[in-house]
Design a protein around this motif. Structure first.
Motif, PDB file in Angstrom:
ATOM      1  N   SER B 165      -4.147  18.514  15.571  1.00  0.00           N
ATOM      2  CA  SER B 165      -5.012  17.529  14.928  1.00  0.00           C
ATOM      3  C   SER B 165      -6.425  18.069  14.750  1.00  0.00           C
ATOM      4  O   SER B 165      -7.078  18.504  15.713  1.00  0.00           O
ATOM      5  CB  SER B 165      -5.034  16.261  15.773  1.00  0.00           C
ATOM      6  OG  SER B 165      -6.259  15.588  15.618  1.00  0.00           O
ATOM      7  N   LYS B 168      -9.029  16.063  16.640  1.00  0.00           N
ATOM      8  CA  LYS B 168      -9.146  16.445  18.057  1.00  0.00           C
ATOM      9  C   LYS B 168     -10.089  17.621  18.217  1.00  0.00           C
ATOM     10  O   LYS B 168     -10.941  17.641  19.104  1.00  0.00           O
ATOM     11  CB  LYS B 168      -7.769  16.838  18.598  1.00  0.00           C
ATOM     12  CG  LYS B 168      -7.048  15.742  19.329  1.00  0.00           C
ATOM     13  CD  LYS B 168      -5.811  16.331  20.007  1.00  0.00           C
ATOM     14  CE  LYS B 168      -4.982  15.228  20.605  1.00  0.00           C
ATOM     15  NZ  LYS B 168      -3.707  15.734  21.143  1.00  0.00           N
ATOM     16  N   GLY B 231     -12.925   7.332  14.453  1.00  0.00           N
ATOM     17  CA  GLY B 231     -11.547   7.188  14.004  1.00  0.00           C
ATOM     18  C   GLY B 231     -11.422   6.380  12.728  1.00  0.00           C
ATOM     19  O   GLY B 231     -10.361   5.837  12.429  1.00  0.00           O
ATOM     20  N   THR B 234      -9.655  10.303   8.532  1.00  0.00           N
ATOM     21  CA  THR B 234      -9.189  11.627   8.946  1.00  0.00           C
ATOM     22  C   THR B 234     -10.106  12.691   8.349  1.00  0.00           C
ATOM     23  O   THR B 234     -10.944  12.398   7.487  1.00  0.00           O
ATOM     24  CB  THR B 234      -7.779  11.889   8.423  1.00  0.00           C
ATOM     25  OG1 THR B 234      -7.840  11.860   6.995  1.00  0.00           O
ATOM     26  CG2 THR B 234      -6.792  10.849   8.911  1.00  0.00           C
ATOM     27  N   ASN B 423      -9.782   9.096  23.312  1.00  0.00           N
ATOM     28  CA  ASN B 423      -8.361   8.970  23.000  1.00  0.00           C
ATOM     29  C   ASN B 423      -8.077   9.315  21.537  1.00  0.00           C
ATOM     30  O   ASN B 423      -7.473   8.528  20.790  1.00  0.00           O
ATOM     31  CB  ASN B 423      -7.902   7.539  23.324  1.00  0.00           C
ATOM     32  CG  ASN B 423      -6.393   7.467  23.412  1.00  0.00           C
ATOM     33  OD1 ASN B 423      -5.717   8.504  23.519  1.00  0.00           O
ATOM     34  ND2 ASN B 423      -5.847   6.258  23.343  1.00  0.00           N
ATOM     35  N   LYS B 425      -6.414  10.930  18.337  1.00  0.00           N
ATOM     36  CA  LYS B 425      -5.045  11.331  17.973  1.00  0.00           C
ATOM     37  C   LYS B 425      -5.076  12.519  17.022  1.00  0.00           C
ATOM     38  O   LYS B 425      -5.878  12.565  16.136  1.00  0.00           O
ATOM     39  CB  LYS B 425      -4.325  10.172  17.306  1.00  0.00           C
ATOM     40  CG  LYS B 425      -4.016   9.029  18.256  1.00  0.00           C
ATOM     41  CD  LYS B 425      -2.834   9.377  19.145  1.00  0.00           C
ATOM     42  CE  LYS B 425      -2.512   8.275  20.154  1.00  0.00           C
ATOM     43  NZ  LYS B 425      -3.599   7.912  21.064  1.00  0.00           N
TER      44      LYS B 425
END
Lengths: 176, 425
Positions: B165, B168, B231, B234, B423, B425
């Motif tokens: 990701s 990330k 978040g 993307t 957290n 993703k």
């Protein structure tokens, strides 16, 4: 020499025009998709797969122009110690080799297009899948041609003992 | 034996400037045909690029970065940071660090920061009384600073190649990136206090004016970074927004670039860089897949594990090799080595995100490592100083970056903590 430059320039105009068109579509459509998705929870189903194909086309057009501009990534460490004339000789040999490899890749791409993808396979907008992947043999084909032009240009410079155009270190990256 | 000979020939050809994609493609053709496979498999592997949804982020961010670099953004960014932090001790050096970090993150660290920002900053630094070698070292270092911040191109490329990701990685790079800037800023402040450089007085009106001029560009890093960290979108969506937004502001608001004459020119320049990345990526797909099918990473792990059992020792040695590789070639190093390193590192229990941040900082050092690094050549040309002077000038900065690399290597949590906390993703 002039004949080669003429063909090369005509090709480059077409490539550049298509590239600009594709990039405009890529930027506009991908932005529209984000707006639709986030503001209206809506999106064109075809847009994402279509954009992924556009990226491949843009990548190949960029690669063709990178061949013309001699902007491909390479290490190019030993050339710094050569005289301008020997650089032309080395470049002629390297480009000839690159021309052969690009040709073999183009050949493999033609084989892939006609053996791995059936003529009846369809993709977006009900167009043949072969059409979307046609850029691979076309791309490697045009890269082969550009390397071929580079061979002739460098061989010509070697024979006429022309001064080197780029004795700046061109290690990598697309910076001009 | 033949493989060794082929390897030597390839190495020699690459040292004489053969394009890497040609060597990779040639090697893939040779390996596939000698093992009885068909050449079209290489093309089939290339078409897998079509399945990478985040690949589009690379051309979009590359394009956006070139638009910013070709406009007057560098000057505006500089004016704003100078008005904002120029008044602190060592202010101008800190201005150089901050503005370059932001600029490099957006333009993808291809030497353009040194050309655009470094060129403006160098005479001003000298005028304010900074020593020449300090200024040269600082500006050469800033050429790749910001590589750990979103939306830097090497991070995205690492994410695409490693298939992890990108969000990330963006989050993981934040803490190490900020820490590195703090270390460099601290060093610069100490040096400037010792050399007693001139100070820029703080002026609210100047800050206000600079803010008003840059009002359209300031939201850009905020939107992109906040959007990704919160978040909201993307990396690919951030790329789409950025590309569209920069065209609108530079063409229609600031009118720095013309839509039908300058933008096509920028498209060509930026897509040549993307095209060069793309063919290496495309041809390497077949080659790395061949190596992975032949279980090369496992064999290498077995072999290396015979000598080295400790994962940190492995990491140190890996970084030693990578630093040389990264000095010589930047983008191709990611494409070729990452798919082979990740499975090996996995067996040592190294997190791919942690490895990624280590790799990227290593890349940052590779950009300025004597004697062959790209930014040294660009700096030498831009600042009109002999390259050997730059070799000496970068040494203190190089030390700081190496210390930071060790810290990142030995404290994985520095990179992974925020990823876990948010957290991502």
């Amino acid at each position: 020499m002039k004949f080669i430059d003429k063909i090369s320039n005509a090709l480059s105009l077409t490539e550049r025009t298509l590239l600009v068109l594709f990039v405009f579509v890529m930027v506009g459509l991908s932005f529209l998709q984000v707006v639709l998705r986030n503001a209206f929870s809506f999106g064109f189903l075809w847009a994402d797969p279509f954009l992924r194909y556009i990226v491949v086309w843009v990548g190949f057009f960029g690669a063709i122009l990178a061949t013309k501009d001699e902007k491909h990534f390479g290490l190019d460490i030993l050339n710094r110690f050569l005289s301008p004339r020997s650089i032309h000789a080395v470049k002629t040999i390297i480009d000839a080799l690159a021309c052969v490899v690009a040709f073999l890749l183009a050949q493999a791409a033609v084989q892939f297009l006609f053996e791995a993808i059936g003529p009846e396979e369809k993709d977006l907008f009900d167009l043949p899948r072969r059409l979307y992947f046609a850029i691979i043999p076309i791309g490697f084909g045009l890269i082969t041609l550009e390397f071929f032009f580079n061979v002739i240009r460098n061989a010509h410079k070697f024979i006429t003992n022309a001064p080197s155009a780029n004795d700046q270190p061109q290690q990598s990256s697309g910076q001009a | 034996m033949t493989l060794v000979i082929v390897g030597i020939i390839l190495l020699l050809l690459s040292l004489f400037g053969a394009p890497l994609f040609v060597l990779i493609g040639g090697l893939a053709l040779y390996l596939f045909s000698s093992s009885g496979g068909e050449a079209q498999f290489i093309i089939a592997e290339l078409t897998r690029l079509n399945d990478f949804p985040s690949l589009i982020a690379i051309p979009l961010f590359t394009f956006a970065g070139y638009v910013l670099a070709e406009s007057k953004t560098p000057q505006r960014l500089l004016n704003f940071t100078q008005a904002a932090v120029g008044w602190i001790p060592g202010g101008l050096a800190v201005v150089a660090l901050l503005s370059s970090a932001i600029f490099t993150a957006f333009t993808g660290a291809s030497g353009v920061t040194i050309v655009a920002l470094g060129g403006i900053l160098f005479p001003i630094l000298l005028k304010q009384g900074y020593r020449e070698n300090f200024s040269l070292g600082l500006l050469t270092t800033t050429g790749s600073l910001g590589l750990l911040f979103p939306p830097s191109l090497p991070i995205i490329l690492y994410g695409v190649v490693a298939q992890i990701s990108i969000n990330k990685l963006f989050v993981a790079g934040l803490v190490p990136g900020i820490l590195l800037i703090i270390l460099l800023a601290g060093y610069s402040i100490i040096i400037s206090m010792r050399t007693q450089v001139q100070k820029t007085p703080f002026d609210l009106m100047t800050l206000f004016r600079a803010l008003r001029v840059s009002i359209w560009e300031i939201p850009l890093p905020i939107i992109v970074i906040y959007g990704i960290y919160a978040g909201l979108f993307t990396a690919t969506e951030a790329a789409a927004i950025t590309a569209f937004y920069v065209v609108i502001i530079e063409v229609f608001v600031y009118k720095d670039l013309k839509l039908f004459s300058d933008i096509p020119h920028v498209i060509r320049k930026s897509m040549v860089l993307f095209g060069a990345i793309f063919v290496v990526l495309g041809t390497a797909m077949g080659l790395t897949n061949y190596f992975i099918d032949a279980q090369l990473p496992q064999q290498m792990f077995g072999w290396i594990h015979g000598f080295i059992e400790n994962k940190f020792v492995f990491l140190v040695l890996l970084n030693g090799i990578l630093i040389i590789v990264n000095m010589i070639e930047i983008f191709s190093a990611i494409i070729i080595f990452v798919p082979l390193i990740i499975p090996i590192a996995n067996q040592y229990g190294i997190d791919p995100v942690h490895l990624g941040i280590t790799f990227l900082l290593n890349l940052e050092i590779g950009y300025m490592l004597p004697p062959l690094a790209l930014n040294l050549f660009i700096g030498s040309l831009r600042f009109e100083r002999p390259i050997t002077q730059l070799y000496r000038a970068v040494v203190p900065f190089l030390m700081i970056l190496l210390v930071m690399l060790c810290i990142i290597m030995f404290y994985p949590d520095l990179s992974l903590w925020l990823v876990r906390t948010l957290n991502v993703k």
